[in-house]
Design an enzyme around this catalytic site. Structure first.
Site, mmCIF file in Angstrom:
data_model
loop_
_atom_site.group_PDB
_atom_site.id
_atom_site.type_symbol
_atom_site.label_atom_id
_atom_site.label_comp_id
_atom_site.label_asym_id
_atom_site.label_seq_id
_atom_site.Cartn_x
_atom_site.Cartn_y
_atom_site.Cartn_z
ATOM 1 N N CYS A 2 -26.453 0.598 5.675
ATOM 2 C CA CYS A 2 -27.048 -0.205 5.003
ATOM 3 C C CYS A 2 -27.974 -1.112 6.292
ATOM 4 C CB CYS A 2 -25.832 -1.385 4.897
ATOM 5 S SG CYS A 2 -26.223 -2.228 4.395
ATOM 6 N N ARG A 27 -24.632 -7.549 7.052
ATOM 7 C CA ARG A 27 -25.329 -6.784 5.647
ATOM 8 C C ARG A 27 -23.850 -5.879 5.246
ATOM 9 N NH1 ARG A 27 -30.574 -5.721 5.685
ATOM 10 N NH2 ARG A 27 -30.706 -4.146 4.573
ATOM 11 N N TRP A 74 -22.824 1.896 5.395
ATOM 12 C CA TRP A 74 -22.096 1.681 4.615
ATOM 13 C C TRP A 74 -21.470 2.424 3.059
ATOM 14 C CZ3 TRP A 74 -22.460 -0.115 -1.422
ATOM 15 C CH2 TRP A 74 -21.426 -0.680 -1.974
ATOM 16 N N ASN A 99 -30.898 5.284 4.964
ATOM 17 C CA ASN A 99 -30.531 4.045 3.513
ATOM 18 C C ASN A 99 -31.009 4.409 2.553
ATOM 19 O OD1 ASN A 99 -29.379 2.121 5.484
ATOM 20 N ND2 ASN A 99 -30.980 0.575 5.374
ATOM 21 N N GLY A 100 -30.376 4.323 1.518
ATOM 22 C CA GLY A 100 -30.540 4.740 0.059
ATOM 23 C C GLY A 100 -29.530 5.397 -0.309
ATOM 24 N N GLU A 483 -18.778 -18.425 -11.237
ATOM 25 C CA GLU A 483 -19.551 -18.250 -9.087
ATOM 26 C C GLU A 483 -18.399 -18.346 -8.880
ATOM 27 O OE1 GLU A 483 -21.837 -17.592 -6.275
ATOM 28 O OE2 GLU A 483 -22.230 -16.577 -7.956
ATOM 29 N N LYS A 487 -16.775 -15.853 -5.850
ATOM 30 C CA LYS A 487 -16.553 -16.062 -4.191
ATOM 31 C C LYS A 487 -15.194 -16.032 -3.929
ATOM 32 C CE LYS A 487 -20.534 -16.897 -3.964
ATOM 33 N NZ LYS A 487 -20.925 -15.897 -4.220
ATOM 34 N N GLU A 490 -14.198 -12.103 -4.169
ATOM 35 C CA GLU A 490 -15.543 -11.218 -3.161
ATOM 36 C C GLU A 490 -14.566 -11.910 -1.211
ATOM 37 O OE1 GLU A 490 -20.221 -11.732 -3.679
ATOM 38 O OE2 GLU A 490 -19.246 -13.451 -3.045
ATOM 39 N N HIS A 506 -8.178 -17.347 -26.905
ATOM 40 C CA HIS A 506 -8.930 -16.126 -27.481
ATOM 41 C C HIS A 506 -8.321 -14.473 -26.866
ATOM 42 C CE1 HIS A 506 -10.778 -18.022 -31.133
ATOM 43 N NE2 HIS A 506 -11.243 -18.267 -29.946
ATOM 44 N N LYS A 605 -24.799 -6.353 2.474
ATOM 45 C CA LYS A 605 -25.729 -7.533 1.795
ATOM 46 C C LYS A 605 -26.411 -7.585 0.647
ATOM 47 C CE LYS A 605 -26.933 -11.970 2.190
ATOM 48 N NZ LYS A 605 -26.278 -13.259 1.759
#
Length: 610
Positions: A2, A27, A74, A99-100, A483, A487, A490, A506, A605
């Site tokens: 990361c 991050r 990460w 990274n990637g 949202e 949160k 998370e 429903h 992040k």
């Protein structure tokens, strides 16, 4: 992924690398390591867990060097083990951080294994290290070996490489993942984020897609995807070290929640100073472009996607233009309809979100002509690839869970809405003045909502004991319910879902019982009576209600019904104000549960991989 930092200098760079990795901790990561060239050997220390553990190991070994690289990982390929942690070394000769994700790593692994290379990890990264070493063995210098290797890779990468054969060089490459070069005096740096090198320099070069770079103590040479030497613009970063410090707050998330009045004020400053909503807020050619569009297509991920959902309500109600909102990772892989007269709006805090960047490229390949980026990081990839840009001016956001980036995105999207409404004859001068007045008062309303923190913290003590929660809202409040649920899950790891309140019957109503807290976003708007009916449905099933209502709403507390009143109803901007309580609820619930608020497990992040 990361985080990447690298340095070559006349001084010991080990403290620079470790401090840089600490600056990148926000991050999200699960292991850390550094490698350096010392004499005729490459030395390395890696640890799972926090940077501090790796730092202690480096100090115990008395590491010191003038050339080195560091990484916080990460996990993507392979589990969280020391063997999978970066940097990776090939034949004791070179070290690499990455990274990637390399998509063709299995084919490359087979080829390299046939050449006699032995793999010690499960990662795709080790493939790159051996591939570069192989090209060195064919007689290429380090930079040429890197350039040859990346041409054989499919996927996304930011790479930094050092070799004992060339202790005067640090080389790097970028494709799909952010990477920059920091310029000093007698020293130079590479990093995935400017925060990693602010301790040493503010002068940076943002590498572009396909770039490779040769970095020495005294100079930097950049090459484009064709390996031709190019000049890249030098920027002076305006990120302050103070923004990277906690100050009086317990966590960066709490700090950034409280920075929102200032961040919003900065984002709307140009409109307030202009006394209206000029199209130039989005670029010098924006007026001619925005006049001719006939619809809006918004592409984003995560929290930014919810900002886009909110904007759809604004755009269609105020401008009369059709607006669709899609998750970028889904849009880029479907046969999408493209109307060249629709404006494609991409939203990304970092400006480097891979799925959003690829969705933008896909939209352009389908024939979309006009693009606009809403972003918090100047000169990042997505704004550079967009025709028009609006920077949100939220400042550095360190906490993994986005807060001030979200509310400033909403402020930017509202400004876009009014500009479009004015240019398309749907917003009168009087309405424009009214919208500006509402926007001008928004930072104050947000501050009033922040003052509710003690009451919300008391609610959080009850939430901390729960395992599930529902968030409900209607109209403009529905994306804020989404949202709020995001949160909470998370950072507190409580399972939370959000629904339009009208959808209760429903399906979701089956989940409601005395153990299920149900959060209602209930502003005093035209849907309030509908929301009250939905509340009764919940109470009839024994559900416990937690209601965020406006000051001028007529709610009273009773057994099983808890009410916190935000400031008086702020009209179309109520979603921004009602975001604050759900952020604070998530933060204090996580605090009560003892989770790592700023670095939630399994999350990063800047999501620069698929």
């Amino acid at each position: 992924m990361c985080g990447i930092v690298g340095a070559i200098a006349d001084r010991d760079v080990v403290p620079v690398l470790i401090e840089g990795l600490k600056r990148l901790e926000y991050r999200g990561y699960d292991s850390a390591g550094i490698a350096m060239v010392v004499g005729d050997e490459v030395r390395r220390v890696r640890r799972t867990g926090r940077v501090a553990e790796m730092e202690a190991a480096a100090q115990a070994e008395h590491f010191s060097a003038t050339l080195g690289i560091g990484h916080t990982r990460w996990a993507t390929h392979g589990g969280v083990t020391e063997a999978n942690a970066h940097p990776h070394i090939s034949h004791g000769a070179l070290a690499l951080v990455h990274n990637g994700i390399i998509e063709n790593h299995e084919a490359q692994r087979e080829k390299l294994a046939a050449l006699g290379y032995v793999f010690e990890s499960q990662t795709d990264t080790e493939v790159i290290a051996h591939l570069i070493h192989h090209h060195q063995q064919q007689g290429l210098d380090l930079l040429a070996a890197l350039q040859a290797a990346v041409k054989e890779l499919t996927g996304a990468y930011a790479l930094a490489v050092v070799s004992k054969a060339e202790p005067q060089h640090l080389v790097a490459a970028r494709m799909g993942c952010p990477l920059l070069v920091g310029l000093g005096i007698g020293e130079n740096f590479v990093a995935s984020d400017v925060s990693a090198i602010l301790q040493a320099t503010r002068r940076v070069i943002f590498l572009e897609e396909g770039d490779t770079v040769d970095v020495t103590r005294t100079g930097v040479t950049v090459f484009d995807a064709t390996d031709s030497r190019v000049e890249r613009k030098v920027h002076v970063s305006d990120v302050s070290l103070a923004s990277l410090e906690l100050g009086p707050y317990r966590h960066f998330m709490q700090k950034e929640i409280h920075e929102q009045p200032r961040a919003i004020a900065d984002t709307i400053e140009a409109a307030v100073d202009a006394g209206g909503f000029p199209a130039t807020l989005f670029g010098k050619n924006a007026e001619s472009i925005l006049r001719q569009i006939t619809g809006v297509q918004i592409l984003a991920c995560g929290t930014s996607y919810y900002a886009g959902l909110t904007a759809r309500y604004w755009i269609e109600a105020i401008t009369g233009l059709p607006c669709s909102v899609e998750i970028a990772s889904e849009y880029r892989y479907r046969a999408a309809y493209a109307n060249p007269k629709h404006l494609v709006v991409t939203i990304s805090q970092s400006g480097e979100t891979l799925d959003t960047m690829e969705a933008l490229k896909y939209a352009r390949s389908l024939g979309h002509l006009h693009t606009l980026s809403i972003c918090n990081v100047p000169e990042s990839a997505i704004p550079r690839a967009s025709e028009l840009v609006c920077y949100t001016r939220a400042g550095a956001e360190i906490g993994v869970a986005s807060t001030k980036a979200f509310t400033t995105q909403l402020a930017a999207l509202f400004q876009l809405t009014v500009v479009l409404g004015r240019l398309h004859g749907k917003v009168s001068d009087q309405e424009e003045a009214q919208y500006l007045e509402e926007l001008r008062h928004l930072p104050g309303s947000v501050q009033h909502a922040l003052n509710l923190e003690p009451q919300i913290a008391a609610w959080a003590e009850r939430f901390a004991l729960k395992q599930n929660a529902l968030f409900l809202g209607r109209g403009l409040s529905y994306p804020i319910a989404l949202e709020g649920a995001l949160k909470l899950k998370e950072i507190s790891y409580i399972h939370a879902e959000a629904y339009p309140a009208g959808e209760l019957k429903h399906g979701p109503l089956a989940l409601v019982d005395a153990t299920m807290p149900v959060v209602f976003i209930a502003p005093n708007d035209r849907l309030l009576e509908k929301v009250k009916s939905n509340m009764q449905e919940v109470r009839a099933r024994g559900g416990e209600l937690f209601v965020f209502a406006d000051q001028d709403s007529h709610f009273s507390e009773s057994a099983g019904v808890h009410v916190i009143r935000t400031p008086r109803h702020t009209g179309v901007l109520s979603p921004v104000v009602h975001t604050i309580p759900v952020q604070l609820l998530a933060y204090h619930t996580a605090l009560a549960r003892g989770t790592d608020v700023d670095k939630p497990r399994n999350l990063a992040k800047a999501v620069t991989v698929e």
